[in-house]
Enzyme design. Structure first.
Site, PDB file in Angstrom:
ATOM      1  CG  ASP A   1      -1.884  -1.179   1.218  1.00 22.85           C
ATOM      2  OD1 ASP A   1      -2.203  -1.682   0.130  1.00 22.85           O
ATOM      3  OD2 ASP A   1      -2.277  -1.612   2.323  1.00 22.85           O
TER       4      ASP A   1
ATOM      5  CE  LYS B   1       2.300  -2.444  -4.368  1.00 24.76           C
ATOM      6  NZ  LYS B   1       2.107  -2.121  -2.947  1.00 24.76           N
TER       7      LYS B   1
ATOM      8  CE  LYS C   1       0.645  10.365  -7.499  1.00 20.16           C
ATOM      9  NZ  LYS C   1       0.606  11.625  -6.793  1.00 20.16           N
TER      10      LYS C   1
ATOM     11  N   GLY D   1      -4.534  -4.341  -3.827  1.00 18.16           N
ATOM     12  CA  GLY D   1      -5.533  -3.313  -4.112  1.00 18.16           C
ATOM     13  C   GLY D   1      -4.770  -2.058  -4.472  1.00 18.16           C
ATOM     14  CG  HIS D   2      -1.951  -2.065  -6.950  1.00 16.92           C
ATOM     15  ND1 HIS D   2      -0.987  -2.564  -7.796  1.00 16.92           N
ATOM     16  CD2 HIS D   2      -1.713  -2.648  -5.746  1.00 16.92           C
ATOM     17  CE1 HIS D   2      -0.219  -3.419  -7.127  1.00 16.92           C
ATOM     18  NE2 HIS D   2      -0.649  -3.492  -5.890  1.00 16.92           N
TER      19      HIS D   2
ATOM     20  CD  GLN E   1       0.695  -8.932  -2.584  1.00 17.79           C
ATOM     21  OE1 GLN E   1       1.342  -9.555  -3.395  1.00 17.79           O
ATOM     22  NE2 GLN E   1      -0.559  -8.583  -2.816  1.00 17.79           N
TER      23      GLN E   1
ATOM     24  CB  THR F   1      -9.933  -6.171   3.453  1.00 18.25           C
ATOM     25  OG1 THR F   1      -8.893  -5.380   4.017  1.00 18.25           O
ATOM     26  CG2 THR F   1      -9.334  -7.396   2.774  1.00 18.25           C
TER      27      THR F   1
ATOM     28  CB  VAL G   1       2.794  16.427  -2.616  1.00 15.22           C
ATOM     29  CG1 VAL G   1       4.287  16.561  -2.392  1.00 15.22           C
ATOM     30  CG2 VAL G   1       2.398  16.936  -4.013  1.00 15.22           C
TER      31      VAL G   1
HETATM   32  P1  GDP Z   1      -0.792   0.353  -3.524  1.00 11.74           P
HETATM   33  O1  GDP Z   1      -1.391  -0.931  -3.058  1.00 11.74           O
HETATM   34  O2  GDP Z   1       0.679   0.422  -3.293  1.00 11.74           O
HETATM   35  O3  GDP Z   1      -1.157   0.692  -4.950  1.00 11.74           O
HETATM   36  O4  GDP Z   1      -1.425   1.500  -2.597  1.00 11.74           O
HETATM   37  P2  GDP Z   1      -2.978   1.654  -2.205  1.00 11.74           P
HETATM   38  O5  GDP Z   1      -3.723   2.119  -3.389  1.00 11.74           O
HETATM   39  O6  GDP Z   1      -3.459   0.426  -1.525  1.00 11.74           O
HETATM   40  O7  GDP Z   1      -2.878   2.743  -1.075  1.00 11.74           O
HETATM   41  C1  GDP Z   1      -2.318   4.007  -1.321  1.00 11.74           C
HETATM   42  C2  GDP Z   1      -3.367   5.071  -0.980  1.00 11.74           C
HETATM   43  O8  GDP Z   1      -2.744   6.330  -0.885  1.00 11.74           O
HETATM   44  C3  GDP Z   1      -4.424   5.234  -2.067  1.00 11.74           C
HETATM   45  O9  GDP Z   1      -5.626   5.634  -1.459  1.00 11.74           O
HETATM   46  C4  GDP Z   1      -3.864   6.359  -2.929  1.00 11.74           C
HETATM   47  O10 GDP Z   1      -4.894   7.077  -3.615  1.00 11.74           O
HETATM   48  C5  GDP Z   1      -3.222   7.215  -1.886  1.00 11.74           C
HETATM   49  N1  GDP Z   1      -2.028   7.974  -2.310  1.00 11.74           N
HETATM   50  C6  GDP Z   1      -1.046   7.612  -3.183  1.00 11.74           C
HETATM   51  N2  GDP Z   1      -0.062   8.554  -3.177  1.00 11.74           N
HETATM   52  C7  GDP Z   1      -0.423   9.491  -2.275  1.00 11.74           C
HETATM   53  C8  GDP Z   1       0.204  10.688  -1.786  1.00 11.74           C
HETATM   54  O11 GDP Z   1       1.314  11.066  -2.163  1.00 11.74           O
HETATM   55  N3  GDP Z   1      -0.476  11.392  -0.829  1.00 11.74           N
HETATM   56  C9  GDP Z   1      -1.706  11.002  -0.353  1.00 11.74           C
HETATM   57  N4  GDP Z   1      -2.289  11.749   0.588  1.00 11.74           N
HETATM   58  N5  GDP Z   1      -2.311   9.890  -0.790  1.00 11.74           N
HETATM   59  C10 GDP Z   1      -1.669   9.129  -1.731  1.00 11.74           C
HETATM   60  P1  IMO Z   2      -0.921  -4.212  -2.243  1.00 10.30           P
HETATM   61  O1  IMO Z   2      -0.458  -4.784  -3.562  1.00 10.30           O
HETATM   62  C1  IMO Z   2      -1.046  -4.571   2.077  1.00 10.30           C
HETATM   63  C2  IMO Z   2      -1.159  -8.631   3.717  1.00 10.30           C
HETATM   64  C3  IMO Z   2      -2.419  -9.052   4.443  1.00 10.30           C
HETATM   65  C4  IMO Z   2      -1.823 -10.007   5.467  1.00 10.30           C
HETATM   66  C5  IMO Z   2      -0.715 -10.695   4.681  1.00 10.30           C
HETATM   67  C6  IMO Z   2      -1.109 -12.038   4.089  1.00 10.30           C
HETATM   68  O2  IMO Z   2      -2.193  -3.483  -2.319  1.00 10.30           O
HETATM   69  O3  IMO Z   2       0.184  -3.442  -1.607  1.00 10.30           O
HETATM   70  P2  IMO Z   2      -2.611 -12.718   1.990  1.00 10.30           P
HETATM   71  O4  IMO Z   2      -4.048 -12.418   1.685  1.00 10.30           O
HETATM   72  O5  IMO Z   2      -1.648 -12.223   0.980  1.00 10.30           O
HETATM   73  O6  IMO Z   2      -2.396 -14.166   2.339  1.00 10.30           O
HETATM   74  O7  IMO Z   2      -2.328 -11.916   3.373  1.00 10.30           O
HETATM   75  O8  IMO Z   2      -0.362  -9.814   3.624  1.00 10.30           O
HETATM   76  N1  IMO Z   2      -1.358  -8.129   2.337  1.00 10.30           N
HETATM   77  C7  IMO Z   2      -1.281  -6.852   1.990  1.00 10.30           C
HETATM   78  N2  IMO Z   2      -1.108  -5.740   2.753  1.00 10.30           N
HETATM   79  N3  IMO Z   2      -1.128  -4.469   0.737  1.00 10.30           N
HETATM   80  C8  IMO Z   2      -1.279  -5.565  -0.031  1.00 10.30           C
HETATM   81  O9  IMO Z   2      -1.227  -5.523  -1.378  1.00 10.30           O
HETATM   82  C9  IMO Z   2      -1.400  -6.824   0.587  1.00 10.30           C
HETATM   83  N4  IMO Z   2      -1.581  -8.082   0.141  1.00 10.30           N
HETATM   84  C10 IMO Z   2      -1.535  -8.872   1.216  1.00 10.30           C
HETATM   85  O10 IMO Z   2      -3.071  -7.956   5.033  1.00 10.30           O
HETATM   86  O11 IMO Z   2      -1.219  -9.263   6.494  1.00 10.30           O
HETATM   87 MG    MG Z   3      -2.902  -1.606  -1.803  1.00 12.57          MG
END
Ligand code: GDP
Ligand code: IMO
Ligand code: MG
Length: 426
Positions: free
Chosen positions: A13, A16, A18, A40-41, A225, A302, A415
């Site tokens: 999270d 990635k 973005k 979840g990207h 991840q 989730t 940012v």
């Molecule tokens: P990923 O799994 O690595 O793609 O990240 P996620 O999408 O799960 O979580 C990143 C969250 O941070 C998302 O809600 C994005 O919209 C948000 N986000 C990404 N870059 C920034 C940033 O620089 N600042 C803020 N405030 N939010 C961001």
């Molecule tokens: P992205 O790609 C954050 C975490 C779960 C749990 C552990 C094992 O969005 O960054 P799993 O379902 O893979 O067997 O769960 O890994 N986890 C993540 N945490 N971002 C993710 O993906 C994740 N994918 C799995 O919360 O702790």
């Molecule tokens: Mg994510």
């Protein structure tokens, strides 16, 4: 050398989705190489928000080819739902912009049922998984009995594999976990439906990827991840079941290491974790809630609240060295604007000693206490900054501190969640 990698440098999270969305237009092909719909990207594009679980984030805006290679475990229900949702929002998904590996492993209903059963009630060693069947699906891959995408197109093989697997899984579900048995007919029927739907997308992606390489095309790998969730290098057992670290790119796609140039480690300016397991820099209240609210720290897959902490430089340096990170992409620095003082862990206290090396074991890392460097915050909104020099001095000092500690240059700073909220660091 045409390939660059966006690799999560924390516990996932990091932003990635973005970053890949923004960078994708500079590449010819974007590839997801490990994980599954546990990812979840998030991509924010104007007033539209997309959450991608299996499809590479290049699918939204780049107009380029996107590949789900064989290292990914594919839940066909999740894939079909994701494609349907994207299409309803006007995103094109056709064989002209998506390929799926014929050798990818398939996540089946019994994988999800076993994942759920292992995480329910008083089960020991709960990981806090996403419940997407990831661990059980990789188990079947490595035990060599699992279903691959190619099996969907051979009715006899598919029937036999499902029959054999289900006998074992139903025994486990019913006799060990006390859960309902699953029905073979329903599983086969659903797979036949999905087989028709995905057939046009299915290719030998090792061959396709290496054609892109031979033709000098530019490739962007989108990790899922993060390195600290890696099955081998993360905080085992509180990890996922794939290799989000650099080796996963090669084994999960079929590209040679010699083709990879940039390894971009993406990290938040602080730290989050969803699920169980150690996080030495986890914040206390009220910082914890303030960070969660300012950063919108709720899981994209989730909806679970994410645990928040200060940046763990010991962990980040470990990840940089382990993966040969060439550049850091620093996200969500805007969130730290709420604090007058900012902390970053430079050491741990472990077994009575001050150490600066990461402890890559979940149960041992639980014993580590962080030692912090405290830096002055900037206390002002940075979300409208578009050049590096527009950032307050304290923010630039914090970034310089990260560079000095890790020995790796921060090249991009994000940012805010929007596409334009990004700046290049000279
Ligand atoms: P990923 O799994 O690595 O793609 O990240 P996620 O999408 O799960 O979580 C990143 C969250 O941070 C998302 O809600 C994005 O919209 C948000 N986000 C990404 N870059 C920034 C940033 O620089 N600042 C803020 N405030 N939010 C961001
Ligand atoms: P992205 O790609 C954050 C975490 C779960 C749990 C552990 C094992 O969005 O960054 P799993 O379902 O893979 O067997 O769960 O890994 N986890 C993540 N945490 N971002 C993710 O993906 C994740 N994918 C799995 O919360 O702790
Ligand atoms: Mg994510």
């Amino acid at each position: 050398m045409p390939a660059d990698v966006i690799l999560g440098a924390q516990w996932g999270d990091e932003g990635k989705g973005k970053i890949v969305d923004v960078l994708a237009e500079k590449y010819d092909v974007i590839i997801r190489y490990q994980g599954g719909s546990n990812a979840g990207h998030t991509v924010i594009d104007g007033d539209k928000k997309y959450i991608l679980h299996l499809l590479p984030s290049g699918i939204i805006n780049s107009g380029k080819m996107n590949i789900i290679s064989h290292g990914v475990v594919i839940d066909l229900n999740a894939l079909a739902a994701e494609i349907k949702e994207l299409k309803s929002k006007g995103v094109k998904v056709t064989p002209q912009n998506l390929m799926i590996s014929s050798n990818a492993a398939v996540v089946l209903p019994y994988h999800k049922a076993i994942d759920a059963a292992r995480e329910s009630g008083n089960a020991p060693n709960k990981i806090g998984t996403t419940g997407r069947g990831i661990g059980p699906a990789y188990m079947d891959k490595y035990s060599r009995g699992g279903v691959r995408i190619r099996d969907l197109f051979n009715a006899e093989v598919l029937r036999k594999k499902i029959t054999d697997n289900l006998a074992e899984k139903n025994f486990l579900l019913e006799k060990f976990y006390g859960k309902e048995k699953l029905r073979r007919g329903a599983i086969l029927k659903e797979l036949q439906k999905h087989a028709r739907f995905i057939k046009p997308f299915v290719k030998d992606t090792v061959d396709e990827i290496n054609k892109y390489v031979k033709n000098g095309k530019k490739i962007l790998f989108e990790g899922a991840q993060g390195a600290l969730l890696d099955i081998d290098f993360g905080t085992f057992p509180f990890v996922t079941s794939s290799n989000p670290t650099i080796g996963g790119v090669m084994t999960g796609s079929g590209i040679s290491h010699s083709r990879i140039k940039g390894v971009w480690g993406i990290t938040k300016a602080y730290q989050t974790r969803v699920g169980n397991g150690p996080m030495p820099t986890e914040m206390k209240e009220p910082e914890h809630s303030r960070t969660r609210e300012a950063g919108g720290e709720y899981g994209a897959t989730t909806g679970r609240p994410r645990r928040c902490g200060w940046l763990d430089l010991v962990a980040l340096k470990y990840v940089c060295e382990l993966n040969g990170i060439t550049n850091i992409i620093l996200t969500k620095i805007d969130v730290l604007s709420i604090f007058g003082r900012i902390k970053a862990a430079t050491h741990y206290i472990y077994k009575g000693k001050k150490i600066s090396t990461f402890v890559a074991d979940g149960n041992e890392l639980l014993k580590c206490r962080p030692v912090y460097k405290v830096l002055k915050g900037w206390g002002s909104d940075v979300s409208s900054a578009r050049t590096y020099t527009a950032l307050p001095k304290e923010a630039r000092d914090y970034i310089r501190f990260i560079e000095k500690y890790t020995g790796v240059k921060v090249s991009v700073v994000s940012v805010g969640p929007d596409r334009e909220q990004i700046l290049k660091k000279p």
